[in-house]
Design a protein around this motif. Structure first.
Motif, mmCIF file in Angstrom:
data_model
loop_
_atom_site.group_PDB
_atom_site.id
_atom_site.type_symbol
_atom_site.label_atom_id
_atom_site.label_comp_id
_atom_site.label_asym_id
_atom_site.label_seq_id
_atom_site.Cartn_x
_atom_site.Cartn_y
_atom_site.Cartn_z
ATOM 1 N N PHE A 56 -3.279 -6.186 -0.695
ATOM 2 C CA PHE A 56 -1.832 -6.431 -0.645
ATOM 3 C C PHE A 56 -1.416 -7.678 -1.430
ATOM 4 O O PHE A 56 -0.393 -7.672 -2.105
ATOM 5 N N SER A 57 -2.229 -8.755 -1.357
ATOM 6 C CA SER A 57 -1.895 -9.964 -2.121
ATOM 7 C C SER A 57 -1.841 -9.642 -3.614
ATOM 8 O O SER A 57 -0.932 -10.060 -4.322
ATOM 9 N N PHE A 60 1.281 -7.573 -4.293
ATOM 10 C CA PHE A 60 2.466 -8.396 -4.110
ATOM 11 C C PHE A 60 2.630 -9.382 -5.266
ATOM 12 O O PHE A 60 3.736 -9.613 -5.763
#
Ligand SMILES: [Zn+2]
Length: 251
Positions: A56-57, A60
């Motif tokens: 997710f990082s 994102f």
């Protein structure tokens, strides 16, 4: 209940995948696994929790460092997602806890050596030795039937690969020979030999396709571990089915 366990297992795999990236990069680079804390290789900024959420990082941040905007290698999220999905798949697909754990162990070794091979073109002895000892303990607690299939698997992985390494004169590296010996200890003779066969088969098909399309140049060194990952996982999870189809075609 099963959905909740699936989410736990997927999360465990994602987090371990993130750890395997660190292990692979640092052991291949000759650094300590514990210190210094994770940082951006370009600007050196220490990474915080927000930068370290698996997959997710990366999504994102759109694949760039928060501070210096240098590109982050896509290897990180690929290894994280692959480890998570392989852990989940092993849980859903296998028939016993023992087989599930064996799938997790195999996937763990493969993901770490995938990182070292893609970044440094090597398979560190430290990692192979660690997994050799871990697999030996695992097979003492959960023996294969017959029990000698584990040492025989290690021996056959080693001997077959060594012969091919000698015949091909450098087409196969010493790291590959040792890797198949270690995996043979975990999965036994049949699966390790099938895994080797599938790895070379997939490698040959993709190699020829790469040459024909001009994606790969002649004599360009190509990392072999991605093919070992595909071949060994196919052999472990689908080996019995693949062999049944093969015999069916043969007889
Ligand atoms: Zn940076």
């Amino acid at each position: 209940m099963s959905i909740l366990i699936s989410i736990y297992i997927l999360t465990l795999g994602l987090v371990l995948g993130s750890f395997y990236n660190v292990v692979g990069l640092r052991v291949a680079g000759g650094q300590s696994i514990i210190s210094p804390p994770s940082h951006c290789p370009s600007c050196g900024r220490r990474l915080t929790i927000r930068d370290l959420v698996p997959v997710f990082s990366y999504l994102f941040l759109r694949g760039r460092c928060r501070t210096c905007h240098q590109k982050i290698s896509p290897i990180y999220p690929i290894v994280e997602a692959s480890t998570g999905l392989l852990f989940l798949f092993s849980f859903l697909w296998t028939a016993s806890i023992e087989e599930m754990l064996c799938g997790w162990l195999l996937a763990s070794l493969l993901m770490i050596v995938l990182v070292t091979d893609l970044t440094e073109m090597m398979i560190p002895d430290k990692i192979l030795l660690f997994f050799f000892i871990l697999f030996a303990f695992f097979r003492i607690i959960f023996p294969l039937a017959p029990w000698w299939d584990a040492p025989a698997g290690a021996a056959s992985g080693f001997i077959v690969l060594l012969l091919i390494a000698l015949v091909s004169r450098g087409g196969m590296g010493g790291g590959d020979v040792k890797l198949f010996a270690v995996m043979g200890l975990l999965v036994g003779v049949k699966i390790v030999l099938l895994g080797f066969f599938l790895s070379t088969f997939i490698g040959a098909v993709i190699g020829v396709a790469g040459l024909l399309t001009g994606m790969i140049r002649r004599r360009q060194p190509v990392p072999f571990v991605p093919f070992i990952v595909l071949g060994m996982l196919a052999a472990y999870f689908f080996g019995d089915r693949l062999m049944a189809i093969y015999y069916h075609l043969l007889f």
